[in-house]
Every structure is written in C-alpha cells, then in structure tokens.
Scaffold this active site. Structure first.
Site, mmCIF file in Angstrom:
data_model
loop_
_atom_site.group_PDB
_atom_site.id
_atom_site.type_symbol
_atom_site.label_atom_id
_atom_site.label_comp_id
_atom_site.label_asym_id
_atom_site.label_seq_id
_atom_site.Cartn_x
_atom_site.Cartn_y
_atom_site.Cartn_z
ATOM 1 C CD GLU A 191 -1.481 4.831 4.392
ATOM 2 O OE1 GLU A 191 -1.125 5.720 5.243
ATOM 3 O OE2 GLU A 191 -1.994 3.922 4.728
ATOM 4 C CG ASN A 192 -0.877 11.623 -1.789
ATOM 5 O OD1 ASN A 192 -1.485 12.573 -1.660
ATOM 6 N ND2 ASN A 192 0.173 11.481 -2.526
ATOM 7 C CD GLU B 126 -4.919 -6.078 -1.092
ATOM 8 O OE1 GLU B 126 -4.684 -4.886 -1.066
ATOM 9 O OE2 GLU B 126 -5.620 -6.530 -0.216
ATOM 10 C CB CYS C 282 -8.507 -4.612 -3.525
ATOM 11 S SG CYS C 282 -7.487 -3.566 -3.228
ATOM 12 C CB CYS D 190 -5.139 -1.276 -1.655
ATOM 13 S SG CYS D 190 -6.378 -0.752 -0.926
ATOM 14 C CG ASN E 246 -0.455 -0.219 2.593
ATOM 15 O OD1 ASN E 246 0.492 -0.789 2.693
ATOM 16 N ND2 ASN E 246 -1.173 0.276 3.510
ATOM 17 C CB CYS F 267 -10.705 -3.006 0.514
ATOM 18 S SG CYS F 267 -10.256 -2.166 -1.253
HETATM 19 N N1 THU Z 1 -5.064 -1.481 2.384
HETATM 20 C C1 THU Z 1 -4.701 -2.514 1.367
HETATM 21 O O1 THU Z 1 -3.584 -2.125 0.942
HETATM 22 N N2 THU Z 1 -5.266 -3.424 1.141
HETATM 23 C C2 THU Z 1 -6.891 -3.607 1.454
HETATM 24 O O2 THU Z 1 -7.474 -4.284 0.630
HETATM 25 C C3 THU Z 1 -7.533 -2.855 2.466
HETATM 26 C C4 THU Z 1 -6.604 -1.709 3.104
HETATM 27 C C5 THU Z 1 -4.377 -0.238 2.755
HETATM 28 C C6 THU Z 1 -5.133 1.050 2.389
HETATM 29 C C7 THU Z 1 -4.567 1.924 3.511
HETATM 30 O O3 THU Z 1 -3.157 2.473 3.075
HETATM 31 C C8 THU Z 1 -4.441 1.072 4.677
HETATM 32 O O4 THU Z 1 -4.498 -0.409 4.372
HETATM 33 C C9 THU Z 1 -5.327 1.388 5.616
HETATM 34 O O5 THU Z 1 -6.706 1.272 5.151
#
Ligand code: THU
Length: 157
Positions: free
Chosen positions: A63-64, A74, A115, A72, A61, A112
């Site tokens: 982020e920004n 995936e 994804c 994410c 993942n 999620c």
């Molecule tokens: N996240 C993922 O990388 N995959 C998922 O399927 C659910 C959430 C990440 C997004 C964010 O950077 C962090 O987890 C918290 O939600």
C-alpha cells in the site's frame, strides 16, 4: 430474444485434502501475507504463482499513503513473475488473506476485478488454463481458470 446464463464452476476442498504440491503453494501464499505492507487497510494478502519452469513467485499487497499508488498481492506477484521470467508460462496461483484480526479469512478471498484482468493476460500467454486456489482458514476454493472468473473480459482493442 435469447437468454443465456454464465455459471462459474468451483470446488470446495478442506485444506487438509489438498495434494502435497497444492498445499505447498497454498503455504507460500499464506507466508507472503506476513510480508504485506498494509498499514492503511490492515488487510494482508499473499499470492503465489507456479510457473512452468518450476519457480514459485510470491507477492503481497503493497500500500501507499496515496492510496491508488499501492497494488494488490496478485498483481505484485504476476508482474514480478513476468518481469523475472518473461518466457515462463503461468500454471497456477494460490491466494490467501488475513483480516484485521490477523487470522486467515474463513471465507477464501477472491482477486479483485483488476487482478483478474491482469492475470487473464498471462493465462492467454500461457495458452492454457491457470488454476486458482483461494485459500481460506480451513477451506480452499479451486477454480479451473482465471477466465472462468471474468466473463465478458476485455481481451483486445
Ligand atoms: N487486495 C489485494 O491484495 N488483492 C485483492 O484482490 C483485493 C484487495 C488488497 C488491496 C489493499 O491493500 C487491501 O487488500 C484492501 O483492499
């Protein structure tokens, strides 16, 4: 009126009982969590996609500060996999996550909805089930396909 029920089959496997190949894929997903950029959530997710050409594509993942601009693990893995090897078919994906305590989550983390939707598209391109390994601290959930995790998926317009 007709009533129907959808159930999702999955196996719960002790980590040490995985095959050597699955254990290697799980480890690549775990390693990818250490390349997560998650200064906001402190939740580090890693994914590893096995392609039919033998390549394994990791993702984490990213982020920004403008939260929705991040992505994410995936999706970072699946979009890169298809951008790098557009002809290759997806075979399997492993997903792992570490929480704010830095430990791998005891309960395996599931992708999620967004994804699942993104992965479903590549499962459809593969024309075969893409197995999912959700890798927890000591336990793995094995799901037979992406589609099994996304009933009533949006697949055409
Ligand atoms: N996240 C993922 O990388 N995959 C998922 O399927 C659910 C959430 C990440 C997004 C964010 O950077 C962090 O987890 C918290 O939600």
């Amino acid at each position: 009126m007709e009533k129907k029920v959808i159930s999702i089959p999955y196996e719960i496997i002790p980590l040490e009982d995985l095959s050597a190949d699955d254990a290697a894929l799980a480890q690549i997903a775990r390693d990818a969590t250490f390349r997560s950029y998650s200064p906001y959530s402190h939740f580090s997710v890693g994914a590893a996609i096995l392609l039919d050409n033998g390549e394994i594509i990791p993702g984490s993942n990213q982020e920004n500060v403008a939260f929705p601009s991040g992505t994410c693990a995936e999706r970072s893995a699946c979009f890169y996999a298809h951008a790098r090897y557009p002809e290759a078919k997806f075979r399997k994906i492993a997903i792992a996550a570490r929480g704010t305590d830095g430990e791998f989550t005891a309960v395996p983390t599931a992708p999620c909805g967004s994804c699942r939707q993104a992965l479903l598209e590549y499962e459809m391109l593969a024309d075969a089930p893409v197995e999912m390994l959700l890798v927890g601290k000591d336990t793995v959930y094995r799901l037979p396909s992406v589609s099994s995790t996304l009933p009533f998926a949006f697949t055409e317009f």
